[in-house]
Motif scaffolding. Structure first.
Motif, PDB file in Angstrom:
ATOM      1  N   ILE A 185       3.878  15.040  10.574  1.00 33.83           N
ATOM      2  CA  ILE A 185       3.388  16.052  11.520  1.00 33.83           C
ATOM      3  C   ILE A 185       3.195  15.456  12.906  1.00 33.83           C
ATOM      4  O   ILE A 185       3.533  16.072  13.921  1.00 33.83           O
ATOM      5  N   TYR A 186       2.647  14.256  12.961  1.00 33.80           N
ATOM      6  CA  TYR A 186       2.408  13.616  14.252  1.00 33.80           C
ATOM      7  C   TYR A 186       3.683  13.519  15.086  1.00 33.80           C
ATOM      8  O   TYR A 186       3.661  13.719  16.300  1.00 33.80           O
ATOM      9  N   ALA A 234      -6.469   8.889  14.627  1.00 36.80           N
ATOM     10  CA  ALA A 234      -7.127  10.188  14.438  1.00 36.80           C
ATOM     11  C   ALA A 234      -7.388  10.856  15.785  1.00 36.80           C
ATOM     12  O   ALA A 234      -7.207  12.079  15.936  1.00 36.80           O
ATOM     13  N   LEU A 235      -7.811  10.066  16.784  1.00 38.11           N
ATOM     14  CA  LEU A 235      -8.041  10.616  18.123  1.00 38.11           C
ATOM     15  C   LEU A 235      -6.747  11.181  18.698  1.00 38.11           C
ATOM     16  O   LEU A 235      -6.755  12.230  19.356  1.00 38.11           O
ATOM     17  N   ALA A 236      -5.636  10.504  18.447  1.00 38.79           N
ATOM     18  CA  ALA A 236      -4.347  11.009  18.929  1.00 38.79           C
ATOM     19  C   ALA A 236      -4.079  12.402  18.386  1.00 38.79           C
ATOM     20  O   ALA A 236      -3.592  13.284  19.115  1.00 38.79           O
ATOM     21  N   GLY A 237      -4.392  12.616  17.104  1.00 34.88           N
ATOM     22  CA  GLY A 237      -4.208  13.945  16.521  1.00 34.88           C
ATOM     23  C   GLY A 237      -5.067  14.991  17.195  1.00 34.88           C
ATOM     24  O   GLY A 237      -4.620  16.128  17.435  1.00 34.88           O
ATOM     25  N   PRO A 285       0.837  -1.205   0.000  1.00 35.97           N
ATOM     26  CA  PRO A 285       0.000   0.000   0.000  1.00 35.97           C
ATOM     27  C   PRO A 285       0.870   1.252   0.000  1.00 35.97           C
ATOM     28  O   PRO A 285       1.932   1.283   0.623  1.00 35.97           O
ATOM     29  N   ARG A 286       0.426   2.282  -0.690  1.00 35.37           N
ATOM     30  CA  ARG A 286       1.212   3.521  -0.755  1.00 35.37           C
ATOM     31  C   ARG A 286       1.150   4.295   0.552  1.00 35.37           C
ATOM     32  O   ARG A 286       2.103   4.938   0.951  1.00 35.37           O
ATOM     33  N   MET A 287      -0.003   4.303   1.200  1.00 40.41           N
ATOM     34  CA  MET A 287      -0.167   4.960   2.507  1.00 40.41           C
ATOM     35  C   MET A 287       0.242   6.429   2.469  1.00 40.41           C
ATOM     36  O   MET A 287       0.825   6.947   3.423  1.00 40.41           O
ATOM     37  N   ARG A 288      -0.050   7.107   1.362  1.00 37.51           N
ATOM     38  CA  ARG A 288       0.433   8.486   1.212  1.00 37.51           C
ATOM     39  C   ARG A 288      -0.100   9.398   2.300  1.00 37.51           C
ATOM     40  O   ARG A 288       0.655  10.181   2.899  1.00 37.51           O
ATOM     41  N   ALA A 289      -1.411   9.320   2.566  1.00 34.75           N
ATOM     42  CA  ALA A 289      -1.998  10.186   3.590  1.00 34.75           C
ATOM     43  C   ALA A 289      -1.427   9.861   4.965  1.00 34.75           C
ATOM     44  O   ALA A 289      -1.112  10.758   5.758  1.00 34.75           O
ATOM     45  N   LEU A 290      -1.270   8.576   5.255  1.00 35.33           N
ATOM     46  CA  LEU A 290      -0.735   8.166   6.551  1.00 35.33           C
ATOM     47  C   LEU A 290       0.707   8.633   6.722  1.00 35.33           C
ATOM     48  O   LEU A 290       1.080   9.151   7.785  1.00 35.33           O
ATOM     49  N   LEU A 291       1.525   8.465   5.693  1.00 34.71           N
ATOM     50  CA  LEU A 291       2.928   8.869   5.792  1.00 34.71           C
ATOM     51  C   LEU A 291       3.062  10.385   5.916  1.00 34.71           C
ATOM     52  O   LEU A 291       3.888  10.884   6.690  1.00 34.71           O
ATOM     53  N   ALA A 292       2.259  11.120   5.147  1.00 35.29           N
ATOM     54  CA  ALA A 292       2.305  12.582   5.243  1.00 35.29           C
ATOM     55  C   ALA A 292       1.845  13.049   6.622  1.00 35.29           C
ATOM     56  O   ALA A 292       2.449  13.946   7.226  1.00 35.29           O
ATOM     57  N   LEU A 295      -5.273  18.882  10.748  1.00 34.44           N
ATOM     58  CA  LEU A 295      -5.344  18.558   9.331  1.00 34.44           C
ATOM     59  C   LEU A 295      -4.860  17.130   9.080  1.00 34.44           C
ATOM     60  O   LEU A 295      -5.465  16.384   8.290  1.00 34.44           O
ATOM     61  N   SER A 296      -3.802  16.735   9.758  1.00 34.40           N
ATOM     62  CA  SER A 296      -3.289  15.371   9.613  1.00 34.40           C
ATOM     63  C   SER A 296      -4.290  14.345  10.115  1.00 34.40           C
ATOM     64  O   SER A 296      -4.506  13.299   9.491  1.00 34.40           O
ATOM     65  N   ALA A 297      -4.925  14.648  11.251  1.00 38.35           N
ATOM     66  CA  ALA A 297      -5.926  13.731  11.793  1.00 38.35           C
ATOM     67  C   ALA A 297      -7.109  13.582  10.847  1.00 38.35           C
ATOM     68  O   ALA A 297      -7.650  12.487  10.659  1.00 38.35           O
ATOM     69  N   SER A 298      -7.512  14.693  10.230  1.00 40.16           N
ATOM     70  CA  SER A 298      -8.639  14.631   9.290  1.00 40.16           C
ATOM     71  C   SER A 298      -8.264  13.868   8.023  1.00 40.16           C
ATOM     72  O   SER A 298      -9.129  13.261   7.379  1.00 40.16           O
ATOM     73  N   ALA A 299      -6.973  13.867   7.667  1.00 43.40           N
ATOM     74  CA  ALA A 299      -6.530  13.115   6.488  1.00 43.40           C
ATOM     75  C   ALA A 299      -6.478  11.619   6.767  1.00 43.40           C
ATOM     76  O   ALA A 299      -6.728  10.801   5.878  1.00 43.40           O
TER      77      ALA A 299
END
Length: 413
Positions: A226-227, A285-288, A215-222, A387-391
């Motif tokens: 920030i996390y 997401a909750l962590a964010g 999997p590319r996991m682009r949103a997760l990696l981006a 923004l990261s959590a929403s992604a």
């Protein structure tokens, strides 16, 4: 969804790789704790380098060390597990040996030592996660990863305390600390290698194997870039704000750092077990959200009157640590679930690239934002983290998408 409802220490050690591997982790963390916080001091005091040259060399070592991650990922995907973990420890032995051999004023040899230390520090997390993913499955894997993190933080803390007690000995004591660190890495590598764990991805359990490309996991990696800023908040952002902006006693910074370590050691496993009631992506997401709330809490705390700001910042730091614990307990575990077994190493390597990059750039970003005031620092961090959590939140796990697809195929047939 399978949940882990209680903690069984023996089962946790077994799921983490066994007693010898647990000892290897503890010894490795102890050695790292003795050297890592004082590596800058070693360059300045023992090798008589300028603070700027030492800092640049250390940063370059971390960044260039990331280049090794694709090779580490491919090595893991060929089935290597304990061998890669041992190699990540042995390469740091080389780094320590170069530190001890470096003459005063030799910045390039110090930079080379920092590079080997950086390679080992970057390779270890992916190799360790792959090893645990091979031994444990399901939510037991999450608890095992959490237990290893708690053990590592305890080792780092004890190592740092031992090093602090030895600093009164001056340059001789620092050189002795480096030598002991090298021996610790060597012993840990031998213990890790003795586990002799090798994976056979094609023979992975059906519940953990999904055919197809990584999997590319682009949103997760981006989002992860920030996390991971939260990991440098207790070490960089809070001391900078408390000492430079609020003119509070450095004791507050030290107390917050100690409290952060104690909370991670004591709560990482229980919180991760509690989180097993929910999906890993939901908890990430909750962590964010929790981290963003803590950043806004820091902003409010710094606006309080003199005498109140420092205690308020210390109180909010507990919320930040809870967010860090939730993040650490869900992020790597989520990657191990998303990635098919044959490409788990490459997926973990990409995740570590995002983690390493975030840790490398966060000090510069934090100090740059802090120079523009508390609102710029904490407001920007809160906005970016939300923004990261929403992604992360809207994305469905690859396993969930494939299960739905297969159900539709069966219904259509």
């Amino acid at each position: 969804m399978a949940t882990t409802t209680k903690i069984q220490p023996r089962a946790l050690v077994r799921a983490s790789g066994g007693p010898r591997y647990a000892v290897a982790l503890a010894v490795d963390a102890l050695g790292t704790g003795m050297l890592r916080p004082f590596l800058l001091l070693y360059g300045v005091t023992v090798l008589r380098l300028s603070a700027s040259a030492t800092g640049i060399a250390m940063t370059a070592g971390v960044v260039v060390g990331l280049v090794c991650m694709p090779a580490v990922g491919r090595w893991l995907d060929r089935g290597a597990r304990s061998t890669v973990v041992a190699a990540s420890m042995l390469v740091r032995v080389v780094g320590v040996a170069l530190l001890l051999a470096a003459p005063a004023g030799h910045v390039w040899l110090f930079a080379t030592a920092a590079l080997f230390l950086g390679i080992g520090n970057q390779a270890w997390p992916a190799a360790h996660a792959a090893l645990v993913a091979t031994v444990a499955h399901g939510r037991e894997r999450d608890a095992a990863l959490a237990g290893a993190r708690a053990l590592r933080n305890a080792g780092l803390g004890v190592g740092a305390l031992l090093a602090t007690a030895c600093l009164a000995g001056g340059t001789t004591a620092l050189q002795a600390l480096a030598a002991v660190t090298g021996l610790a890495y060597l012993a840990a590598a031998a213990l890790a290698w003795s586990v002799h764990l090798h994976a056979h991805p094609a023979a992975a359990p059906a519940r953990d194997r999904i055919d197809g490309p990584a999997p590319r996991m682009r949103a997760l990696l981006a989002a992860n870039v920030i996390y991971v800023f939260c990991l440098n908040v207790p070490e960089i952002a809070l001391p900078l704000v408390l000492v430079a902006q609020l003119h509070a006693s450095p004791v507050w910074s030290a107390a917050i750092f100690v409290a952060n370590t104690v909370l991670v050691v004591t709560l990482q496993v229980p919180v991760t077990v509690l989180m097993s009631r929910f999906s890993r992506r939901t908890m990430l997401a909750l962590a964010g959200v929790v981290l963003a709330a803590s950043y806004l809490g820091f902003l409010a705390a710094t606006s309080l009157g003199h005498g109140w700001s420092a205690p308020a910042v210390a109180a909010v730091s507990v919320v930040c640590t809870i967010g860090e614990i939730i993040y650490a307990g869900s992020a790597t575990a989520l990657v191990t679930v998303l990635a098919p077994a044959p490409v788990l190493g490459r997926a973990l390597a990409r995740f570590q690239l995002s983690t390493g990059f975030g840790l490398a750039v966060s000090p510069a970003v934090i100090t740059a934002l802090a120079s523009h005031g508390s609102a710029a620092l904490w407001g920007s961090l809160a906005a970016a983290t939300l923004l990261s959590a929403s992604a992360v939140a809207p994305e469905k796990d690859r396993r969930t998408r494939l299960s739905g697809y297969r159900r539709r195929l069966r219904a259509g047939s």
